[in-house]
Design a protein around this motif. Sequence first.
Motif, PDB file in Angstrom:
ATOM      1  N   ALA A 152     -45.064  24.206  30.276  1.00 10.51           N
ATOM      2  CA  ALA A 152     -45.793  24.133  29.015  1.00 10.51           C
ATOM      3  C   ALA A 152     -46.015  25.542  28.490  1.00 10.51           C
ATOM      4  N   PHE A 153     -46.315  25.640  27.196  1.00  9.22           N
ATOM      5  CA  PHE A 153     -46.758  26.889  26.577  1.00  9.22           C
ATOM      6  C   PHE A 153     -48.203  26.704  26.139  1.00  9.22           C
ATOM      7  N   GLU A 168     -40.229  29.483  18.582  1.00  6.57           N
ATOM      8  CA  GLU A 168     -39.041  29.299  19.418  1.00  6.57           C
ATOM      9  C   GLU A 168     -39.177  28.013  20.233  1.00  6.57           C
ATOM     10  N   ALA A 169     -40.313  27.847  20.912  1.00  7.67           N
ATOM     11  CA  ALA A 169     -40.521  26.645  21.722  1.00  7.67           C
ATOM     12  C   ALA A 169     -40.627  25.405  20.851  1.00  7.67           C
ATOM     13  N   LEU A 172     -37.237  24.275  20.042  1.00  9.03           N
ATOM     14  CA  LEU A 172     -36.555  23.681  21.197  1.00  9.03           C
ATOM     15  C   LEU A 172     -37.030  22.255  21.452  1.00  9.03           C
ATOM     16  N   VAL A 173     -38.316  22.007  21.286  1.00 10.99           N
ATOM     17  CA  VAL A 173     -38.830  20.645  21.469  1.00 10.99           C
ATOM     18  C   VAL A 173     -38.344  19.752  20.330  1.00 10.99           C
ATOM     19  N   GLN A 174     -38.432  20.235  19.095  1.00 15.30           N
ATOM     20  CA  GLN A 174     -38.026  19.432  17.939  1.00 15.30           C
ATOM     21  C   GLN A 174     -36.561  19.023  18.031  1.00 15.30           C
ATOM     22  N   ILE A 183     -46.924  22.095  23.909  1.00 14.38           N
ATOM     23  CA  ILE A 183     -47.246  23.379  23.285  1.00 14.38           C
ATOM     24  C   ILE A 183     -48.680  23.264  22.791  1.00 14.38           C
ATOM     25  N   VAL A 184     -49.565  24.046  23.375  1.00 18.51           N
ATOM     26  CA  VAL A 184     -50.990  23.949  23.068  1.00 18.51           C
ATOM     27  C   VAL A 184     -51.435  25.205  22.337  1.00 18.51           C
ATOM     28  N   LEU A 185     -51.950  25.026  21.135  1.00 23.21           N
ATOM     29  CA  LEU A 185     -52.553  26.120  20.387  1.00 23.21           C
ATOM     30  C   LEU A 185     -54.036  26.155  20.743  1.00 23.21           C
TER      31      LEU A 185
END
Length: 240
Positions: A152-153, A168-169, A172-174, A183-185
């Motif tokens: 995860a990011f 970038e991530a 890649l997921v999309q 991806i957690v903000l």
Amino acid sequence: MSDERLRPRDPHSADEELLEADTLAIVSQLDDAARVRRMAAEIEMGFDRLRPLRGHAVSIFGSARTPADSPEYAAGRTVARRLGEEGFAIITGGGPGLMEAANRGALDAGALSVGLGIDLPGEPGLNPYVGIPLEFHYFFARKIMFVRYARAFVVLPGGIGTGDELFEAWTLVQTEKIRHFPIVLFGSDYWGGLLDWMREAMLAGGKVSPGDLDIVHLTDDPEEVCRIVCAAEELRPPAP
């Protein structure tokens, strides 16, 4: 313009030597065969050093400019500590600020603390909380390691470099290059405006699909970060 400004100069980094090789701005120091060997050696180094993680890590990004006495630093340290307590190694860019906070949080939990440094002019070097240090010349080689060896990011408040890793991530997921990869903000006051703009401009203008914006999670709670990351683990096929 002076003759000195017209004269090619030595490149400041391996990335510049590669990307400006066909211009007259710099002195070309290698041929393409040597560049390919250098890239391959750097990727092989990363694979070799990070193989023991077996991908069970979280990459955490954030500003190098955040002071150690700030609430953001304390929150980043807490997020990393909680993920470390859940059994994840922590990977950062190895620099100061929020990268340091995350590496420090990893050590608080007794987790592996990885720093992927990059050769940049004026960089201060790796922070003192990095337990597994790696140094890269090429941004693209370093980016491979952030994704391949993480599950995860987590993206703390940051600047252009942090945004680069985020999108970038996200791409890649999309495009389904990676799966079950949260991806957690972290920080709704900081990231909320970006997501609002994406809905109002990109989504409303038909530039993205509604599901594209659902790829990322927004939270201010370290426990919610852990729940999101651990929930994705349950979707992954079991390791052999």
